[in-house]
Design a protein around this motif. Structure first.
Motif, PDB file in Angstrom:
ATOM      1  N   ASP A   1      53.389  41.204  27.178  1.00  0.00           N
ATOM      2  CA  ASP A   1      53.290  40.256  26.070  1.00  0.00           C
ATOM      3  C   ASP A   1      52.678  40.974  24.873  1.00  0.00           C
ATOM      4  OD1 ASP A   1      53.419  37.249  25.380  1.00  0.00           O
ATOM      5  OD2 ASP A   1      51.431  37.854  24.719  1.00  0.00           O
ATOM      6  N   MET A   2      53.072  40.583  23.683  1.00  0.00           N
ATOM      7  CA  MET A   2      52.627  41.269  22.474  1.00  0.00           C
ATOM      8  C   MET A   2      51.099  41.257  22.308  1.00  0.00           C
ATOM      9  SD  MET A   2      53.848  40.726  18.573  1.00  0.00           S
ATOM     10  CE  MET A   2      55.528  41.193  18.922  1.00  0.00           C
ATOM     11  N   GLN A   3      50.431  40.149  22.631  1.00  0.00           N
ATOM     12  CA  GLN A   3      48.979  40.067  22.444  1.00  0.00           C
ATOM     13  C   GLN A   3      48.190  39.891  23.732  1.00  0.00           C
ATOM     14  OE1 GLN A   3      48.217  36.823  19.806  1.00  0.00           O
ATOM     15  NE2 GLN A   3      48.758  37.977  17.987  1.00  0.00           N
ATOM     16  N   GLU A   4      48.844  39.587  24.834  1.00  0.00           N
ATOM     17  CA  GLU A   4      48.121  39.212  26.040  1.00  0.00           C
ATOM     18  C   GLU A   4      48.296  40.174  27.214  1.00  0.00           C
ATOM     19  OE1 GLU A   4      45.918  36.749  26.174  1.00  0.00           O
ATOM     20  OE2 GLU A   4      46.335  36.286  24.085  1.00  0.00           O
ATOM     21  N   SER A   5      48.714  41.395  26.967  1.00  0.00           N
ATOM     22  CA  SER A   5      48.849  42.432  27.975  1.00  0.00           C
ATOM     23  C   SER A   5      50.005  42.175  28.940  1.00  0.00           C
ATOM     24  CB  SER A   5      47.528  42.641  28.713  1.00  0.00           C
ATOM     25  OG  SER A   5      47.538  43.893  29.367  1.00  0.00           O
ATOM     26  N   THR A   6      49.817  42.480  30.219  1.00  0.00           N
ATOM     27  CA  THR A   6      50.928  42.461  31.177  1.00  0.00           C
ATOM     28  C   THR A   6      50.837  41.286  32.139  1.00  0.00           C
ATOM     29  OG1 THR A   6      49.692  43.971  32.592  1.00  0.00           O
ATOM     30  CG2 THR A   6      51.319  44.947  31.133  1.00  0.00           C
ATOM     31  N   PHE A   7      52.017  40.847  32.583  1.00  0.00           N
ATOM     32  CA  PHE A   7      52.152  39.773  33.568  1.00  0.00           C
ATOM     33  C   PHE A   7      53.056  40.279  34.681  1.00  0.00           C
ATOM     34  CE2 PHE A   7      51.311  37.696  29.580  1.00  0.00           C
ATOM     35  CZ  PHE A   7      50.424  36.697  29.909  1.00  0.00           C
TER      36      PHE A   7
ATOM     37  N   PRO B   1      43.266  40.601  32.962  1.00  0.00           N
ATOM     38  CA  PRO B   1      42.201  39.723  32.467  1.00  0.00           C
ATOM     39  C   PRO B   1      41.789  40.003  31.019  1.00  0.00           C
ATOM     40  CG  PRO B   1      41.308  41.329  33.987  1.00  0.00           C
ATOM     41  CD  PRO B   1      42.796  41.505  34.008  1.00  0.00           C
ATOM     42  N   GLN B   2      42.139  41.187  30.492  1.00  0.00           N
ATOM     43  CA  GLN B   2      41.763  41.536  29.126  1.00  0.00           C
ATOM     44  C   GLN B   2      42.992  41.513  28.220  1.00  0.00           C
ATOM     45  OE1 GLN B   2      39.587  45.135  28.821  1.00  0.00           O
ATOM     46  NE2 GLN B   2      39.515  45.093  26.596  1.00  0.00           N
TER      47      GLN B   2
ATOM     48  N   LEU C   1      53.406  29.180  43.460  1.00  0.00           N
ATOM     49  CA  LEU C   1      53.543  27.996  42.616  1.00  0.00           C
ATOM     50  C   LEU C   1      52.344  27.065  42.724  1.00  0.00           C
ATOM     51  CD1 LEU C   1      55.516  26.654  40.674  1.00  0.00           C
ATOM     52  CD2 LEU C   1      56.527  25.491  42.629  1.00  0.00           C
ATOM     53  N   HIS C   2      51.733  26.980  43.911  1.00  0.00           N
ATOM     54  CA  HIS C   2      50.643  26.045  44.132  1.00  0.00           C
ATOM     55  C   HIS C   2      49.254  26.676  44.077  1.00  0.00           C
ATOM     56  CE1 HIS C   2      53.470  22.896  44.879  1.00  0.00           C
ATOM     57  NE2 HIS C   2      54.078  23.635  45.785  1.00  0.00           N
ATOM     58  N   GLU C   3      49.171  27.971  43.760  1.00  0.00           N
ATOM     59  CA  GLU C   3      47.867  28.601  43.597  1.00  0.00           C
ATOM     60  C   GLU C   3      47.224  28.128  42.304  1.00  0.00           C
ATOM     61  OE1 GLU C   3      48.586  32.787  43.762  1.00  0.00           O
ATOM     62  OE2 GLU C   3      48.209  32.861  45.905  1.00  0.00           O
ATOM     63  N   ARG C   4      45.928  28.026  42.313  1.00  0.00           N
ATOM     64  CA  ARG C   4      45.184  27.570  41.142  1.00  0.00           C
ATOM     65  C   ARG C   4      44.949  28.758  40.208  1.00  0.00           C
ATOM     66  NH1 ARG C   4      44.399  22.988  39.055  1.00  0.00           N
ATOM     67  NH2 ARG C   4      43.122  21.977  40.601  1.00  0.00           N
ATOM     68  N   GLY C   5      45.348  28.611  38.950  1.00  0.00           N
ATOM     69  CA  GLY C   5      45.143  29.654  37.957  1.00  0.00           C
ATOM     70  C   GLY C   5      43.683  29.771  37.565  1.00  0.00           C
ATOM     71  N   PHE C   6      43.306  30.889  37.001  1.00  0.00           N
ATOM     72  CA  PHE C   6      41.930  31.156  36.604  1.00  0.00           C
ATOM     73  C   PHE C   6      41.876  31.317  35.091  1.00  0.00           C
ATOM     74  CE2 PHE C   6      38.400  34.205  35.943  1.00  0.00           C
ATOM     75  CZ  PHE C   6      37.383  33.406  36.395  1.00  0.00           C
ATOM     76  N   LEU C   7      41.125  30.472  34.402  1.00  0.00           N
ATOM     77  CA  LEU C   7      40.960  30.519  32.944  1.00  0.00           C
ATOM     78  C   LEU C   7      42.300  30.513  32.213  1.00  0.00           C
ATOM     79  CD1 LEU C   7      38.027  33.055  32.574  1.00  0.00           C
ATOM     80  CD2 LEU C   7      37.940  30.574  32.423  1.00  0.00           C
ATOM     81  N   MET C   8      43.147  29.555  32.564  1.00  0.00           N
ATOM     82  CA  MET C   8      44.463  29.355  31.956  1.00  0.00           C
ATOM     83  C   MET C   8      45.399  30.552  32.161  1.00  0.00           C
ATOM     84  SD  MET C   8      44.143  26.332  30.888  1.00  0.00           S
ATOM     85  CE  MET C   8      45.614  26.076  29.961  1.00  0.00           C
ATOM     86  N   GLY C   9      45.152  31.346  33.162  1.00  0.00           N
ATOM     87  CA  GLY C   9      45.998  32.489  33.452  1.00  0.00           C
ATOM     88  C   GLY C   9      46.538  32.400  34.865  1.00  0.00           C
ATOM     89  N   ALA C  10      46.967  33.520  35.388  1.00  0.00           N
ATOM     90  CA  ALA C  10      47.493  33.580  36.753  1.00  0.00           C
ATOM     91  C   ALA C  10      46.350  33.510  37.759  1.00  0.00           C
ATOM     92  CB  ALA C  10      48.284  34.862  36.951  1.00  0.00           C
TER      93      ALA C  10
END
Length: 131
Positions: free
Chosen positions: A31-37, A56-57, A104-113
Motif C-alpha cells: 500500500d502507498m502509505q500503509e506498508s505491506t499486506f 505494524p508500522q 475471516l473470523h479472526e479478530r483484527g488488532f488496531l483496525m488491521g490484520a
C-alpha cells in the motif's frame, strides 16, 4: 472487483495499492502509505481476498520483492530498505485452511490484520528506492 468482497477490499487497503506480488495462492500487496499486506485468495465459498497479516508500522512503499515464501524486501520513499517476515506458524495455518474461515473470523488488532509481520532487517540508503 470481487463479488461480495468490494467493501472488504476498501477496508483492507486504506490508501492506494502500489505493488502486487504473487507467489502461488499468496498475494503480497504494498500500500502507498500503509506498508505491506499478506493476502490469500479463496474462491470457495465466496471469492474473497483475505488479509491475514500486515506490517505494524506504516511506511510509504515504493517497491516490494519476495525473498522467500514468508519474507519480503521493501523500499520506501525515504530511502529505507527493510525485510518483513510473517511467522512460519501463521503461514502454515493459512495454507492449511482451504476455505479461509479461520482468517475471516479472526479478530483484527488496531483496525488491521489479526497477525503482524516482524521486522528482520532495516537499512537507510539515503535516496528513494525504486526497485
Amino acid at each position: 472487483m470481487l463479488p461480495g468482497g468490494g467493501t472488504r477490499l476498501r477496508q483492507a487497503f486504506p490508501t492506494c495499492v502500489a505493488t502486487i506480488n504473487v507467489t502461488g495462492a499468496r498475494i503480497i500487496v504494498g500500500d502507498m502509505q500503509e506498508s505491506t499486506f499478506y493476502c490469500i485468495y479463496r474462491s470457495i465459498p465466496t471469492r474473497q481476498l483475505l488479509v491475514f497479516a500486515d506490517d505494524p508500522q506504516p511506511r510509504w512503499i515504493t517497491c516490494v520483492a519476495n525473498v522467500d515464501y514468508e519474507t519480503v524486501a521493501c523500499g520506501d520513499k525515504f530511502g529505507n530498505i527493510f525485510l518483513n517476515r510473517v511467522d512460519q506458524a501463521v503461514s502454515e495455518k493459512v495454507d492449511e485452511d482451504p476455505t479461509g474461515a479461520g482468517i475471516l473470523h479472526e479478530r483484527g488488532f488496531l483496525m488491521g490484520a489479526a497477525n503482524k509481520t516482524s521486522l528482520v532487517a532495516h537499512y537507510n540508503v539515503g535516496s528513494i528506492v525504486t526497485s
